[in-house]
Scaffold this active site. Structure first.
Site, PDB file in Angstrom:
ATOM      1  N   ARG A  47       0.825  -1.211   0.000  1.00  0.00           N
ATOM      2  CA  ARG A  47       0.000   0.000   0.000  1.00  0.00           C
ATOM      3  C   ARG A  47       0.862   1.265   0.000  1.00  0.00           C
ATOM      4  NH1 ARG A  47      -2.322   1.244   4.550  1.00  0.00           N
ATOM      5  NH2 ARG A  47      -2.774  -0.925   5.080  1.00  0.00           N
ATOM      6  N   TYR A  73     -16.547  18.247 -14.490  1.00  0.00           N
ATOM      7  CA  TYR A  73     -16.969  16.842 -14.552  1.00  0.00           C
ATOM      8  C   TYR A  73     -17.946  16.558 -13.411  1.00  0.00           C
ATOM      9  CZ  TYR A  73     -16.523  11.755 -14.156  1.00  0.00           C
ATOM     10  OH  TYR A  73     -16.768  10.415 -14.057  1.00  0.00           O
ATOM     11  N   ASP A 127      -7.836  19.986 -13.622  1.00  0.00           N
ATOM     12  CA  ASP A 127      -8.104  18.654 -14.165  1.00  0.00           C
ATOM     13  C   ASP A 127      -7.743  18.713 -15.649  1.00  0.00           C
ATOM     14  OD1 ASP A 127      -9.250  16.393 -15.370  1.00  0.00           O
ATOM     15  OD2 ASP A 127     -10.899  16.301 -13.923  1.00  0.00           O
ATOM     16  N   LYS A 149      -8.519   7.737 -19.276  1.00  0.00           N
ATOM     17  CA  LYS A 149      -8.883   8.298 -20.580  1.00  0.00           C
ATOM     18  C   LYS A 149      -7.661   8.328 -21.505  1.00  0.00           C
ATOM     19  CE  LYS A 149     -12.690   8.884 -18.235  1.00  0.00           C
ATOM     20  NZ  LYS A 149     -12.976  10.102 -17.488  1.00  0.00           N
TER      21      LYS A 149
HETATM   22  C1  LIG Z   1     -13.536  10.454 -16.224  1.00  0.00           C
HETATM   23  C2  LIG Z   1     -13.160  11.757 -15.623  1.00  0.00           C
HETATM   24  C3  LIG Z   1     -12.837  11.872 -14.258  1.00  0.00           C
HETATM   25  C4  LIG Z   1     -12.951  10.693 -13.302  1.00  0.00           C
HETATM   26  O1  LIG Z   1     -12.006   9.716 -13.577  1.00  0.00           O
HETATM   27  P1  LIG Z   1     -12.231   8.139 -13.279  1.00  0.00           P
HETATM   28  O2  LIG Z   1     -10.963   7.538 -13.757  1.00  0.00           O
HETATM   29  O3  LIG Z   1     -13.457   7.723 -14.026  1.00  0.00           O
HETATM   30  O4  LIG Z   1     -12.417   8.006 -11.803  1.00  0.00           O
HETATM   31  C5  LIG Z   1     -12.428  13.098 -13.786  1.00  0.00           C
HETATM   32  N1  LIG Z   1     -12.353  14.185 -14.591  1.00  0.00           N
HETATM   33  C6  LIG Z   1     -12.675  14.116 -15.898  1.00  0.00           C
HETATM   34  C7  LIG Z   1     -12.573  15.344 -16.731  1.00  0.00           C
HETATM   35  C8  LIG Z   1     -13.094  12.908 -16.465  1.00  0.00           C
HETATM   36  O5  LIG Z   1     -13.416  12.854 -17.764  1.00  0.00           O
END
Ligand SMILES: *Cc1c(COP(=O)(O)O)cnc(C)c1O
Length: 363
Positions: free
Chosen positions: A53, A104, A175, A200
């Site tokens: 961890r 988001y 982000d 992504k």
């Molecule tokens: C998908 C997404 C998230 C969350 O990420 P996960 O890997 O699904 O937990 C956060 N910010 C944006 C802009 C996203 O597209």
């Protein structure tokens, strides 16, 4: 015998080179050229890590690569939301977060949950309006920006917002999931922390969940790592390895997906079934509003053979979705908005499939 040349400083290399060369094992005879997948919950005693961890060599290789691309030190998490949750913990109890109103919806939901629990105060602001953001920053502890936003694809002035955050003594967070470090490097624009859903574009194949938070202040990194160690939102070694494998092609995937997106945005703008196209001019996300109602937009999504009707984005495959099918999506998002996550297929095949589905749904 000649000695191995020193590896150049990533800051002097193009991101295309960094994505391929960073996070590799040391160059030594018969040493592997690729990161090993280390499946271990525990380590022999006497070292600095000790238990699974607290650290893992495969995470480190992924983190080294993301860190080099963003220009900071990356901490990986089990998902983008796990990274988001850890970053929000940097705000003291009762503190205030200025949040992009159109961020988001998972991020907005988590902020609302903290607000309901009395843990944080949230000030939602349209961050495309820098003057309002500056006013909202008075007394704030953190600003949470996203650019381009999901799914309206609004672009914000990161240098202006991040310098306003620094002046106000607030932690500037961006982000960077949609832009990727190929298009935007928020730490250079003055951000303190960059957050990624590595699920992504960074990993790029829709086959895992992973997150990262990148900071250039060691004190912040230390707190993020401490949060991961105690709350336990750790990535799996295999996910980190797959994501690193995907990162190696980030640059070419983005190049191709962006070229496809630019062509499709232009063609969609001239399609009689489309009333509005939102496209920020770079990146591989395009949102279109379909003539008709929600049912028409649903028929478009159900009517494609190549485009996948699914949520998420950033994979090699093109996908589309009507965002308002999610009850939690903001009512600022039109009912007929279909978000296109453009992949790397042949653009004419993509166009033929999409334009046929549009014509069929609207006829
Ligand atoms: C998908 C997404 C998230 C969350 O990420 P996960 O890997 O699904 O937990 C956060 N910010 C944006 C802009 C996203 O597209």
């Amino acid at each position: 015998m000649s000695s191995t040349p020193a590896h150049p400083d990533p800051a002097e290399l193009s991101s295309a080179t960094v994505a391929v060369t960073a996070g590799r094992p040391p160059r030594q005879p018969d040493g592997p050229t690729n990161a090993p997948i280390v499946m271990a919950s525990t380590y022999h005693a006497g070292g600095d890590v000790g238990y699974g961890r607290y650290g893992n060599p495969t995470w480190q290789m992924f983190e080294a690569t993301v860190g080099a691309l963003e220009g900071g030190v990356a901490t990986s998490f089990a998902s983008g939301m796990a990274a988001t949750a850890a970053v929000l913990e940097l705000v003291p109890h009762g503190g205030t977060v200025v949040a992009q109103a159109q961020a988001y919806y998972g991020t907005i939901s988590l902020l609302r949950e903290h607000e309901r629990a009395g843990r944080l105060r949230v000030r939602p602001v349209d961050l495309t309006d820098v003057a309002s953001a500056r006013d909202a920053l008075d007394g704030a502890d953190m600003i949470w920006a996203e650019s381009p936003t999901n799914p309206l694809l609004l672009v914000v002035d990161l240098p202006a917002l991040m310098s306003a955050a620094r002046k106000a003594g607030a932690i500037g967070v961006v982000d960077n999931t949609f832009a990727t470090p190929i298009l935007s490097r928020p730490l250079e624009a003055g951000a303190a922390v960059v957050v990624h859903s590595a699920t992504k574009y960074l990993s790029g194949h829709s086959d895992l969940l992973l997150g990262a938070a990148v900071a250039d202040d060691p004190a912040l990194t230390e707190r993020l790592v401490a949060h991961r160690s105690t709350h336990g939102g750790v990535p799996g070694a295999f996910e980190a390895w797959l994501a690193l494998r995907g990162l190696r092609t980030l640059h070419v995937r983005m190049q191709r997906a962006q070229a496809n997106a630019a062509t499709l945005a232009e063609r969609l703008a001239g399609h009689r079934a489309v009333t509005r196209v939102r496209y920020p001019g770079s990146g591989a996300m395009v949102s279109m509003e379909v003539a008709g109602d929600a049912a028409t937009a649903d028929r478009v999504c159900a009517g494609t053979a190549i485009w996948v009707s699914a949520t998420s984005l950033g994979g090699v495959e093109s996908s589309l979705e009507r965002r308002r099918r999610w009850p939690g999506e903001s009512t600022d998002v039109p009912e007929t908005l279909v978000r296109l996550a453009v992949g790397i297929e042949d653009v004419d095949d993509l166009w033929a499939d999409l334009s046929a589905a549009l014509a069929e749904a609207v006829s």
